[in-house]
Enzyme design. Structure first.
Site, PDB file in Angstrom:
ATOM      1  N   LYS A  56      50.138  28.902  53.845  1.00 14.57           N
ATOM      2  CA  LYS A  56      50.815  27.658  54.235  1.00 14.57           C
ATOM      3  C   LYS A  56      49.922  26.966  55.256  1.00 14.57           C
ATOM      4  CE  LYS A  56      54.544  25.060  54.104  1.00 14.57           C
ATOM      5  NZ  LYS A  56      55.193  24.477  52.919  1.00 14.57           N
ATOM      6  N   ASP A  73      55.072  27.877  48.884  1.00  9.42           N
ATOM      7  CA  ASP A  73      56.288  27.371  48.237  1.00  9.42           C
ATOM      8  C   ASP A  73      56.007  26.964  46.796  1.00  9.42           C
ATOM      9  OD1 ASP A  73      54.764  25.585  49.703  1.00  9.42           O
ATOM     10  OD2 ASP A  73      56.440  24.439  50.500  1.00  9.42           O
ATOM     11  N   TYR A 102      55.297  40.010  61.468  1.00  8.18           N
ATOM     12  CA  TYR A 102      55.773  41.392  61.501  1.00  8.18           C
ATOM     13  C   TYR A 102      55.146  42.188  62.637  1.00  8.18           C
ATOM     14  CZ  TYR A 102      58.023  40.728  56.987  1.00  8.18           C
ATOM     15  OH  TYR A 102      58.819  40.301  55.970  1.00  8.18           O
ATOM     16  N   ASP A 158      55.817  39.868  51.428  1.00 12.23           N
ATOM     17  CA  ASP A 158      57.111  40.559  51.362  1.00 12.23           C
ATOM     18  C   ASP A 158      58.051  39.776  50.445  1.00 12.23           C
ATOM     19  OD1 ASP A 158      59.212  42.225  51.864  1.00 12.23           O
ATOM     20  OD2 ASP A 158      59.425  41.716  53.986  1.00 12.23           O
TER      21      ASP A 158
END
Ligand code: NAI
Ligand code: MG
Length: 336
Positions: free
Chosen positions: A174, A207, A127, A231
């Site tokens: 991740k 995930d 972002y 988000d």
């Protein structure tokens, strides 16, 4: 004594409708403030101004506390996000998003007690908005993660777990793939954890986290994560407990705080008088607690829970037929 000054940014889309509803409820509950109205989003653009005008930023900086309605950002073209500009300009580095199951609601987990908080980084990551196109067929974006950014985020999250008497903090990442960026976040998370032996620190890959949240949301307590994952995961969590019409948020920095719902401007229902003001109202309750008005926040919270529990006056997103106005009036009636 002078009335407390609070900045109000109605925004666009459903923003003005839910802002009016929220302020009516706050005032009916006895909270008095001088509301300083500021422009952002479409009303600013209509006047040829940027979506987040510098004078709006200056006023929030000076006032310190703001309640903000959503602002539209066009997809794939057009002006940059007013929200990203706001969070970066005021260095609102944390976004706190609680998810709680409430009585009488729709949602997959009606009978599961969910009570978790997402602490999302708010200024870095993809972002940062650094994108370029080195070739007509290739577009690239830069993911920015800084060590000081990770440190202050993790410190905030550990402190919050302690202050709120919670137990567990889970880092969502991740780092198996993003070894440098998410790896840095994870390293800083565990370095900070050493200062908080009373907090149970763990981590989970994003995930898998999404899957676990859908199967066992009650197992989570506080989650801390980077901007993009936060988000997405916070919208997922909103869906677990009845949708975006209920999900509140707070953008917090060293010097000021801006409280706003997780949802956007909902152009599909804007102007129809049917939006659910609860998410912005709950964000306003976070604001009241932030400025030491917890008692009024509790009173309003109880009136909303009563309204939900009775289930007679509900907006459409919650399976009812009532308008924003009718719901607002019912909450005010339930203030007692
Ligand atoms: P959205 O959150 O505006 O709407 C998604 C769905 O949820 C729609 O069906 C909408 O009707 C419903 N919904 C949202 N809030 C609701 C409420 N209070 N009551 C009842 N139903 C509600 O997301 P969308 O459509 O992806 O985004 C619309 C615009 O909002 C975009 O331009 C986006 O960039 C912007 N946005 C702004 C945010 C902000 O200002 N903080 C945050 C998220 C999106
Ligand atoms: Mg979002």
């Amino acid at each position: 004594m002078d009335k407390r000054r609070i900045a109000v940014i109605p925004g666009d889309g459903i923003g003005p409708e839910i802002t009016t509803a929220t302020l009516e409820i706050l005032e009916a509950a006895g909270f008095k403030a001088e509301w300083i109205y500021l422009e952002a989003g479409q009303p600013a653009i209509d006047k040829g101004r940027p979506p987040m005008p510098p004078e709006t930023l200056d006023a929030i900086r000076e006032i310190g506390t703001a309640l903000k309605g959503p602002t539209t950002t066009p997809v794939g073209k057009g002006h940059p996000s007013a929200n990203v500009a706001l969070r970066k300009a005021l260095d609102l580095f944390v976004n706190v998003r609680p998810t709680r199951s409430l009585p009488g609601l729709q949602g997959y987990f009606k009978d599961t007690p969910i009570n978790l908080i997402i602490v999302r980084e708010n200024t870095e990551d993809l972002y940062a908005g650094i994108e370029f196109q080195p070739h007509p067929d290739i577009a690239q974006a830069v993911k920015v993660i800084t060590r000081p950014g990770c440190r202050r985020l993790c410190k905030y999250a550990f402190e919050m777990v302690r202050e709120q008497g919670r137990k567990k903090l889970t880092a969502v990442h991740k780092a198996n793939i993003m070894k440098l960026t998410d790896g840095m976040f994870l390293d800083e998370f565990y370095a900070m954890a050493k200062n908080y032996p009373d907090v149970e620190a763990s981590d989970i890959i994003v995930d898998n986290c999404c899957m676990q949240l859908v199967i066992h949301p009650e197992k989570f307590d506080v989650l801390v994560t980077e901007n993009l994952y936060g988000d997405i995961v916070s919208d997922l969590c909103a869906g677990l407990v009845g949708g975006l019409g209920l999900a509140a948020g707070a953008n917090i920095g060293e010097h000021c705080a801006v409280f706003e719902a997780v949802h956007g401007s909902a152009p599909d229902i804007a102007g129809k008088g049917i939006a659910n003001p609860t998410a912005l109202l709950f964000s306003a309750l976070m604001m009241l607690r932030h400025i030491g008005e917890g008692e009024i926040a509790d009173k309003i919270g109880a009136a909303v829970l009563k309204t939900f529990g009775e289930g007679k006056v509900m907006t459409r997103d919650m399976g009812g037929t009532s308008s924003t106005f009718q719901f607002t009036a019912e909450v005010i009636r339930n203030l007692g």
